[in-house]
Enzyme design. Structure first.
Site, PDB file in Angstrom:
ATOM      1  N   LYS A  76      38.346  32.645  30.611  1.00 24.74           N
ATOM      2  CA  LYS A  76      38.578  31.243  30.963  1.00 24.74           C
ATOM      3  C   LYS A  76      38.328  30.409  29.710  1.00 24.74           C
ATOM      4  CE  LYS A  76      37.008  27.750  34.359  1.00 24.74           C
ATOM      5  NZ  LYS A  76      36.068  27.494  35.477  1.00 24.74           N
ATOM      6  N   SER A 151      38.165  25.545  39.760  1.00 25.41           N
ATOM      7  CA  SER A 151      38.722  25.258  38.459  1.00 25.41           C
ATOM      8  C   SER A 151      39.257  26.485  37.720  1.00 25.41           C
ATOM      9  CB  SER A 151      37.675  24.574  37.588  1.00 25.41           C
ATOM     10  OG  SER A 151      36.613  25.450  37.286  1.00 25.41           O
ATOM     11  N   SER A 175      34.212  27.377  41.873  1.00 24.42           N
ATOM     12  CA  SER A 175      35.331  27.523  40.936  1.00 24.42           C
ATOM     13  C   SER A 175      35.761  28.955  40.617  1.00 24.42           C
ATOM     14  CB  SER A 175      35.020  26.804  39.624  1.00 24.42           C
ATOM     15  OG  SER A 175      35.215  25.424  39.769  1.00 24.42           O
TER      16      SER A 175
END
Lengths: 483, 95
Positions: A76, A151, A175
Site C-alpha cells: 500500500k 482505504s 481499512s
C-alpha cells in the site's frame, strides 16, 4: 501461475517449475494488461522487482530460501519505500521519494519477497471507497462501476483480480477488512502493536495497524509471520515473540466457543448479508463449534467515538505537512503563514481537510473534555464490552460491512453515510483487537465479508478458524469474470 | 451542534488551512453533520470511567542514550521544496 496461492507458488519455486523472474514477469504482465480497468496501482517498480527476483532465484538455488522467497507482492502506498515514490494517495506527497524503508517493507524484503509496486488508496487512508485518492478512484473487479472499499482499495482490488498474490494494507477503522469484504479476499488486521508502525505514514497513531491482504488465510499466516515482531523504532511496538501462525492453521474447531454479537445480527441488518453470515456460522457449527450469544452494548458508540479520536490524532499527525521540509509547496508564498496555509490547502483534498478541522475543533481550548476526553472514556467502555464477551467465548463473529460494494459516487456528498460503512469494524480498532475478514457466500454476485474477532494477540486463532472454513468451502475461491 | 461559517474560519486558522467563503459554507454543513454524529456520546454517563488513551498495557520504553542514526542530511534535504547550503528555505520571518 496467478491461480495459485502463495503456499502453492512457494512449492513450485522450490521444485523448479518456474523461477521467481518468470513469476514476477507473469504478474507484471497481468498488471500491464488488466490494471487500466482498475487503477489499483499508483507506482510500478518493474526494474527493482526483477532485480529482487534474480536475487531470490539465487537464494533458492543456494538452498537459502524461506516460504516467501521469490513471491511477488506489493505495498500500500502508505509504507515508505527507499528510493521509491511514497505518495499516500495525496497531492501533498506526489513527488515524495522516501529516504528509508518502513520496517514492514524491510522485513518482507529480507524474507525474499519481490515488490512489484505501490497500490492506490484513499488519501492519507481517510475513506471507505478509495474515491478520495489524488490518483483517481479504484474500481472493483467484481463490477467496475462499484467501489472496492477503502482505504486499502487498491490493495484489495489487485489481490481480487489476481494481479499480485499478496499486498500489505493498513487498518485504522476498517481499512483492511472492509475492502477485503467488498472484493472477496482475506484481510487481517492484527492486534495494535503487533506490526511495526515505523515508516507507515501516520493517520491516527493509537489505532493504526498494518496487516496482510491475500486470497487465503494460509497465505495471510505466512505473510503475517514475516511482517510481525517487536521493533525498537516504534515506541508502541509489542515486545513479545511472534507465534508460528502457519503451524496452528489445521487445529480442529470442535468445542470452539463462537460468540455472535446480539446487537449486530438483529434489527436493521440487510437480509442478504445476514443470510451469508449465518451460512459461515453454520459451517463452524458443522465442524463442532458451539455458538453463544454475546453482547457489545456500547458498540453503537464506536463510530461517534472514532470520529473524535481519529480526527484528533490526524490533525496532530498531519501538522507535519507544512511545505517546508518535504511535500507540496505553494507558488510564491508571501510570508510563512501564507506558505503553510496555501501549501496545506492545495496539498490536501476535502476529506482530509474535514478530518483535520474536526480534530482541531475537538482538541481546541474549551472543547477537549466534551469531545476528546469523552471519546476516550467511551473507548474504555467499548474495550470493557469486549473483555466481558471474551469471558464467554473464544472468538466473536460478525458481518464485516453493512452491505455489498456500492456504486462509485453514491456516497460522495455525504461524509456521515460513508463513515457508517465501518459500523462493524471500528470497535475492534478502538479496543486494539485483531480481526480477520474472509469471504462468505456472495449476494447478487457481489462478495460478502465474514469477520472473526479475537482477544489481543489471538491472530493465530483467527487464522486457524478462517482456514478451517476455507478448507471446507469454496467461498474464497470465486474469481471475478474477466480477471 | 451546528457550526457557522465564522466558526469554520476560526478552526481553519488554527489548522493553518485556507478556506474560501464557498468552501466555508459547505464545510460548516459537513462539519456540523459530523458533530451531530459525534453528539450521540453526550447521552452516555461516563463519570468515573478511566479514559483509554491507548489499547495496550504498556509503559514508555527508554533506550540507552547512544547515537543510533547516521548523518543523512543531503538525502533528507533532497525532498525539500527549497533548500540551500544545507538549510531549508522559507520566506523571511524576521524583519
Amino acid at each position: 501461475m496467478h491461480e495459485k496461492t502463495i503456499a502453492e507458488l512457494s512449492a513450485g519455486l522450490a521444485a523448479g517449475d518456474y523461477s521467481s523472474v518468470e513469476l514476477t514477469s507473469h504478474f507484471l504482465e497481468r498488471i500491464e494488461q488488466l490494471d487500466a480497468r482498475l487503477n489499483s496501482f499508483i507506482t510500478l517498480t518493474p526494474e527493482l522487482a526483477l532485480e529482487q527476483a534474480r536475487a531470490a532465484d539465487q537464494r533458492i538455488a543456494a538452498g537459502d530460501a524461506g516460504a516467501l522467497t521469490g513471491i511477488p507482492m506489493a505495498h500500500k502506498d502508505i509504507f515508505c519505500t527507499l528510493g521509491v515514490r511514497t505518495s499516500c494517495g495525496s497531492r501533498m506527497l506526489e513527488n515524495f521519494i522516501s529516504p528509508y524503508d518502513a520496517t514492514v517493507v524491510s522485513k518482507l524484503a529480507e524474507a525474499g519477497m519481490v515488490m512489484l509496486g505501490k497500490t492506490n488508496m484513499d488519501e492519507f487512508a481517510m475513506g471507505s471507497s478509495n474515491e478520495t485518492s489524488h490518483f483517481g478512484p479504484v474500481r472493483n473487479p467484481w463490477d467496475v462501476e462499484r467501489v472496492p472499499g477503502g482505504s486499502s482499495g487498491g490493495s484489495a482490488a489487485a489481490v481480487a483480480a489476481r494481479l499480485v498474490p499478496a499486498v500489505t494494507g493498513t487498518d485504522t477503522g476498517g481499512s483492511i477488512r472492509q475492502p477485503a469484504a467488498l472484493t472477496g479476499i482475506t484481510g487481517l488486521k492484527p492486534t495494535y502493536g503487533r506490526c511495526s508502525r515505523y515508516g507507515m505514514i501516520a493517520f491516527a497513531s493509537s489505532l493504526d495497524q498494518a496487516g496482510p491482504m491475500t486470497r487465503t488465510a494460509e497465505d495471510a499466516a505466512l505473510i503475517l509471520g514475516a511482517m510481525a515482531g517487536f521493533d525498537p523504532r516504534d515506541s508502541t511496538s509489542a515486545e513479545r515473540p511472534v507465534d508460528d501462525y502457519a503451524a496452528a492453521l489445521d487445529q480442529p474447531v470442535s468445542g470452539l466457543r463462537v460468540g455472535v454479537v446480539r446487537e449486530f445480527m438483529h434489527g436493521d441488518l440487510d437480509a442478504g448479508i445476514a443470510a451469508s453470515v449465518e451460512a459461515a456460522i453454520a459451517e463452524l457449527q458443522r465442524q463442532g463449534a458451539e455458538v453463544v450469544e454475546v453482547s457489545l452494548p456500547n458498540a453503537h458508540l464506536s463510530v461517534p467515538a472514532y470520529y473524535v479520536v481519529a480526527p484528533a490524532e490526524c490533525s496532530s499527525n498531519l501538522s507535519r505537512f507544512d511545505g517546508v521540509r518535504f511535500g507540496h509547496r505553494c507558488e510564491d508564498p508571501k510570508d510563512l503563514e501564507d506558505l503553510y496555509k496555501r501549501s496545506r490547502s492545495e496539498g490536501f483534498s476535502s476529506e482530509v481537510k474535514r478530518r483535520i478541522m474536526i480534530g482541531t475543533y475537538a482538541l481546541s481550548a474549551g472543547y477537549y473534555d466534551a469531545y476528546y476526553l469523552k471519546a476516550q472514556q467511551i473507548r474504555q467502555l467499548i474495550a470493557e464490552d469486549f473483555r466481558r464477551a471474551f469471558a464467554d467465548c473464544d472468538v466473536i463473529v460478525a458481518p464485516t460491512t453493512p452491505g455489498t460494494a456500492f456504486p462509485l459516487g453514491e456516497k460522495g456528498d455525504d461524509p456521515v453515510s460513508m463513515y457508517l460503512q465501518d459500523i462493524f469494524t471500528i470497535a475492534v480498532n478502538l479496543a486494539g483487537l485483531p480481526a480477520i475478514s474472509i469471504p462468505a457466500p456472495a449476494v447478487n454476485g457481489l462478495p460478502v465479508g465474514f469477520q472473526i474477532i479475537g482477544d489481543q494477540f489471538q491472530e493465530g486463532r483467527l487464522l486457524n478458524v478462517a482456514h478451517r472454513i476455507q478448507i471446507e468451502t469454496d467461498w474464497h475461491q470465486q474469481v471475478p469474470e474477466g480477471f | 451542534m451546528s457550526l457557522k461559517p465564522d466558526d469554520v474560519s476560526k478552526i481553519a486558522q488554527l489548522a493553518r488551512l485556507a478556506v474560501s467563503p464557498e468552501e466555508g459554507e459547505a464545510l460548516s454543513r459537513e462539519l456540523s453533520s459530523i458533530l451531530d454524529l459525534v453528539a450521540q456520546m453526550t447521552a452516555v454517563d461516563t463519570s468515573g470511567i478511566e479514559p483509554m488513551a491507548h489499547p495496550l498495557e504498556m509503559q514508555q520504553r527508554l533506550r540507552p542514550d547512544e547515537v543510533t542514526e547516521t548523518d543523512q542530511r543531503d538525502l533528507y534535504l533532497g525532498n525539500a521544496p527549497q533548500a540551500e547550503a544545507g538549510l531549508f528555505l522559507v520566506p523571511k520571518v524576521i524583519e
